[in-house]
Design a protein around this motif. Structure first.
Motif, mmCIF file in Angstrom:
data_model
loop_
_atom_site.group_PDB
_atom_site.id
_atom_site.type_symbol
_atom_site.label_atom_id
_atom_site.label_comp_id
_atom_site.label_asym_id
_atom_site.label_seq_id
_atom_site.Cartn_x
_atom_site.Cartn_y
_atom_site.Cartn_z
ATOM 1 N N MET A 110 0.837 -1.205 0.000
ATOM 2 C CA MET A 110 0.000 0.000 0.000
ATOM 3 C C MET A 110 0.870 1.254 0.000
ATOM 4 O O MET A 110 0.643 2.196 -0.779
ATOM 5 C CB MET A 110 -0.926 0.001 1.211
ATOM 6 N N GLY A 111 1.878 1.275 0.882
ATOM 7 C CA GLY A 111 2.765 2.436 0.938
ATOM 8 C C GLY A 111 3.558 2.612 -0.341
ATOM 9 O O GLY A 111 3.747 3.739 -0.811
ATOM 10 N N PHE A 112 4.001 1.505 -0.942
ATOM 11 C CA PHE A 112 4.801 1.586 -2.165
ATOM 12 C C PHE A 112 3.972 2.107 -3.334
ATOM 13 O O PHE A 112 4.375 3.052 -4.031
ATOM 14 C CB PHE A 112 5.381 0.219 -2.499
ATOM 15 N N VAL A 113 2.807 1.489 -3.561
ATOM 16 C CA VAL A 113 1.970 1.908 -4.691
ATOM 17 C C VAL A 113 1.479 3.343 -4.496
ATOM 18 O O VAL A 113 1.469 4.148 -5.442
ATOM 19 C CB VAL A 113 0.783 0.941 -4.860
ATOM 20 N N GLY A 114 1.085 3.673 -3.266
ATOM 21 C CA GLY A 114 0.645 5.042 -3.000
ATOM 22 C C GLY A 114 1.749 6.056 -3.227
ATOM 23 O O GLY A 114 1.504 7.152 -3.742
ATOM 24 N N THR A 115 2.990 5.688 -2.871
ATOM 25 C CA THR A 115 4.117 6.590 -3.083
ATOM 26 C C THR A 115 4.392 6.790 -4.574
ATOM 27 O O THR A 115 4.660 7.909 -5.023
ATOM 28 C CB THR A 115 5.376 6.038 -2.400
ATOM 29 N N VAL A 116 4.325 5.704 -5.356
ATOM 30 C CA VAL A 116 4.572 5.811 -6.797
ATOM 31 C C VAL A 116 3.508 6.685 -7.459
ATOM 32 O O VAL A 116 3.826 7.601 -8.232
ATOM 33 C CB VAL A 116 4.607 4.413 -7.440
ATOM 34 N N LEU A 117 2.239 6.413 -7.157
ATOM 35 C CA LEU A 117 1.162 7.215 -7.747
ATOM 36 C C LEU A 117 1.265 8.670 -7.318
ATOM 37 O O LEU A 117 1.121 9.592 -8.130
ATOM 38 C CB LEU A 117 -0.192 6.632 -7.356
ATOM 39 N N GLY A 118 1.492 8.890 -6.030
ATOM 40 C CA GLY A 118 1.628 10.268 -5.547
ATOM 41 C C GLY A 118 2.829 10.969 -6.135
ATOM 42 O O GLY A 118 2.773 12.167 -6.432
ATOM 43 N N GLY A 119 3.936 10.222 -6.331
ATOM 44 C CA GLY A 119 5.116 10.830 -6.935
ATOM 45 C C GLY A 119 4.873 11.260 -8.372
ATOM 46 O O GLY A 119 5.351 12.316 -8.803
ATOM 47 N N VAL A 120 4.126 10.452 -9.115
ATOM 48 C CA VAL A 120 3.801 10.814 -10.499
ATOM 49 C C VAL A 120 2.948 12.075 -10.531
ATOM 50 O O VAL A 120 3.195 13.007 -11.323
ATOM 51 C CB VAL A 120 3.085 9.645 -11.203
ATOM 52 N N LEU A 121 1.936 12.141 -9.666
ATOM 53 C CA LEU A 121 1.092 13.339 -9.605
ATOM 54 C C LEU A 121 1.903 14.555 -9.157
ATOM 55 O O LEU A 121 1.717 15.659 -9.692
ATOM 56 C CB LEU A 121 -0.074 13.102 -8.644
ATOM 57 N N ALA A 122 2.784 14.358 -8.184
ATOM 58 C CA ALA A 122 3.611 15.471 -7.720
ATOM 59 C C ALA A 122 4.526 15.975 -8.821
ATOM 60 O O ALA A 122 4.724 17.185 -8.983
ATOM 61 C CB ALA A 122 4.432 15.024 -6.508
ATOM 62 N N LEU A 123 5.090 15.059 -9.600
ATOM 63 C CA LEU A 123 5.972 15.461 -10.696
ATOM 64 C C LEU A 123 5.209 16.245 -11.749
ATOM 65 O O LEU A 123 5.738 17.185 -12.350
ATOM 66 C CB LEU A 123 6.617 14.226 -11.313
ATOM 67 N N ALA A 124 3.955 15.867 -11.983
ATOM 68 C CA ALA A 124 3.156 16.580 -12.982
ATOM 69 C C ALA A 124 2.769 17.974 -12.504
ATOM 70 O O ALA A 124 2.647 18.905 -13.314
ATOM 71 C CB ALA A 124 1.896 15.765 -13.308
ATOM 72 N N LEU A 125 2.580 18.143 -11.196
ATOM 73 C CA LEU A 125 2.107 19.427 -10.668
ATOM 74 C C LEU A 125 3.237 20.342 -10.208
ATOM 75 O O LEU A 125 3.008 21.540 -10.013
ATOM 76 C CB LEU A 125 1.156 19.188 -9.492
ATOM 77 N N CYS A 126 4.454 19.796 -10.005
ATOM 78 C CA CYS A 126 5.502 20.635 -9.432
ATOM 79 C C CYS A 126 6.013 21.685 -10.404
ATOM 80 O O CYS A 126 6.456 22.757 -9.979
ATOM 81 C CB CYS A 126 6.649 19.750 -8.942
ATOM 82 N N PHE A 127 5.952 21.412 -11.709
ATOM 83 C CA PHE A 127 6.467 22.394 -12.678
ATOM 84 C C PHE A 127 5.571 23.624 -12.774
ATOM 85 O O PHE A 127 6.084 24.746 -12.702
ATOM 86 C CB PHE A 127 6.653 21.727 -14.035
ATOM 87 N N PRO A 128 4.240 23.476 -12.930
ATOM 88 C CA PRO A 128 3.419 24.691 -12.903
ATOM 89 C C PRO A 128 3.360 25.346 -11.536
ATOM 90 O O PRO A 128 2.937 26.506 -11.434
ATOM 91 C CB PRO A 128 2.027 24.186 -13.332
ATOM 92 N N ALA A 129 3.773 24.636 -10.473
ATOM 93 C CA ALA A 129 3.773 25.221 -9.131
ATOM 94 C C ALA A 129 5.084 25.910 -8.796
ATOM 95 O O ALA A 129 5.256 26.373 -7.670
ATOM 96 C CB ALA A 129 3.477 24.134 -8.091
ATOM 97 N N SER A 130 6.008 25.995 -9.756
ATOM 98 C CA SER A 130 7.290 26.660 -9.544
ATOM 99 C C SER A 130 7.231 28.061 -10.142
ATOM 100 O O SER A 130 6.957 28.222 -11.335
ATOM 101 C CB SER A 130 8.428 25.860 -10.189
ATOM 102 N N ARG A 131 7.493 29.043 -9.328
ATOM 103 C CA ARG A 131 7.335 30.435 -9.773
ATOM 104 C C ARG A 131 8.294 30.801 -10.902
ATOM 105 O O ARG A 131 7.964 31.618 -11.764
ATOM 106 C CB ARG A 131 7.545 31.378 -8.579
ATOM 107 N N ASN A 132 9.463 30.180 -10.919
ATOM 108 C CA ASN A 132 10.448 30.530 -11.946
ATOM 109 C C ASN A 132 10.216 29.810 -13.264
ATOM 110 O O ASN A 132 10.936 30.061 -14.238
ATOM 111 C CB ASN A 132 11.856 30.210 -11.439
ATOM 112 N N LEU A 133 9.233 28.916 -13.334
ATOM 113 C CA LEU A 133 9.020 28.121 -14.538
ATOM 114 C C LEU A 133 7.734 28.468 -15.273
ATOM 115 O O LEU A 133 7.516 27.980 -16.381
ATOM 116 C CB LEU A 133 9.020 26.626 -14.198
#
Length: 303
Positions: A110-133
């Motif tokens: 559960m922790g592994f799959v949740g981390t992978v899915l959450g990491g993918v979503l975080a990677l998709a959202l971190c670029f528009p959430a960066s002020r310099n990008l």
């Protein structure tokens, strides 16, 4: 003695003294302003600390009085082991080891799959959430607020919502972990992005690269080691957190732990908790090894 004048390209001694005095005055003013802000923040922190102590009813005498009671509860969960019948006592203590190991594996997955899915979503959202990008303020604002929502709502609340929507079981726990992980890692990834060297970004942009290419070639190679480090740290946190989601029926070993607590099966509580502690320690050692290898590889590549 001749005096240097501005006519020959040099400043006169009087002008230099005036500039030095002006520089010293500005420096003293900056130091004074910095000192005042430091005192202000210190006073604000002290006021917040005093207010927190008052609101939470924190008490040193109460802490001293309660610690022995907490230890008595912990000691009450430990079995009585004897040298004469050590293996028999251990077998009685871990009577449900096979069942608990199955639930423990479910918790880890559960922790592994949740981390992978959450990491993918975080990677998709971190670029528009960066002020310099991003230049669009609306996109930046929406991405930041989305990440804040995902990490502000507790995992247990998300688990309750998903249990109601999808029923009891580990699937609800995986979704709860994934959403909360996306919010937490997305913020960390975005802060990493905001600290990257802007020169590769400008180089890709000057070469005619579009926005996805800039992210792929100018940002990700610089930030990837930090991404991996934060992801491994979050994996350890999520495996530990997945054990608590069983309290609301979201799967994992936490459900059996909750049953043991409610039925006052004290030895079962200590047996399950010891399994969780050992599992967390093993995962921490593995993640630390992987992280050091990544850092060493990155240092070797840069050298």
């Amino acid at each position: 003695m001749s005096t240097l004048t501005p006519t020959n390209g040099l400043l006169s001694s009087t002008t230099r003294e005036e500039r030095l005095l002006s520089f010293e005055g500005r420096y003293r003013q900056q130091q004074f302003t910095r000192r005042n802000w430091t005192l202000f923040y210190g006073a604000l922190f002290l006021a917040a600390l005093i207010g927190s102590i008052a609101v939470s009813d924190f008490s040193i005498p109460g802490l001293i009085k309660g610690l022995p009671m907490a230890w008595n509860y912990i000691a009450g969960t430990l079995p009585k082991l004897t040298l004469e019948n050590l293996w028999g006592d251990l077998a009685e203590w871990y009577w449900g080891l096979r069942f608990w190991l199955r639930l423990l594996v479910e918790t880890i997955l559960m922790g592994f799959v949740g981390t992978v899915l959450g990491g993918v979503l975080a990677l998709a959202l971190c670029f528009p959430a960066s002020r310099n990008l991003v230049e669009n303020t609306g996109i930046y604002f929406a991405a930041r607020r989305t990440l804040e929502f995902c990490r502000t709502v507790p995992e247990l609340v998300f688990a309750l919502i998903f249990v109601f929507a999808f029923g009891l079981g580990p699937f609800a726990g995986v979704l709860a972990i994934a959403v909360h992980t996306a919010g937490s890692l997305g913020k960390l990834f975005a802060e990493v992005n905001e600290n990257v060297d802007p020169r590769p970004i400008e180089g890709v942009r000057a070469s005619g690269g579009n926005w996805p290419m800039i992210m792929r070639l100018g940002v990700v190679p610089q930030a990837l080691p930090n991404y991996a480090s934060y992801l491994l740290l979050r994996l350890e946190i999520n495996v530990r957190g997945a054990s608590a989601l069983g309290l609301v029926g979201a799967g994992g070993i936490g459900e059996d732990l909750y049953v043991a607590i409610r039925q006052f099966e004290y030895t079962d509580i200590s047996a399950i908790m010891l399994l969780l502690i050992l599992t967390t320690s093993v995962i921490d050692i593995i993640c630390e090894t992987i992280r050091h290898r990544l850092i060493g590889h990155d240092l070797a590549a840069s050298a």
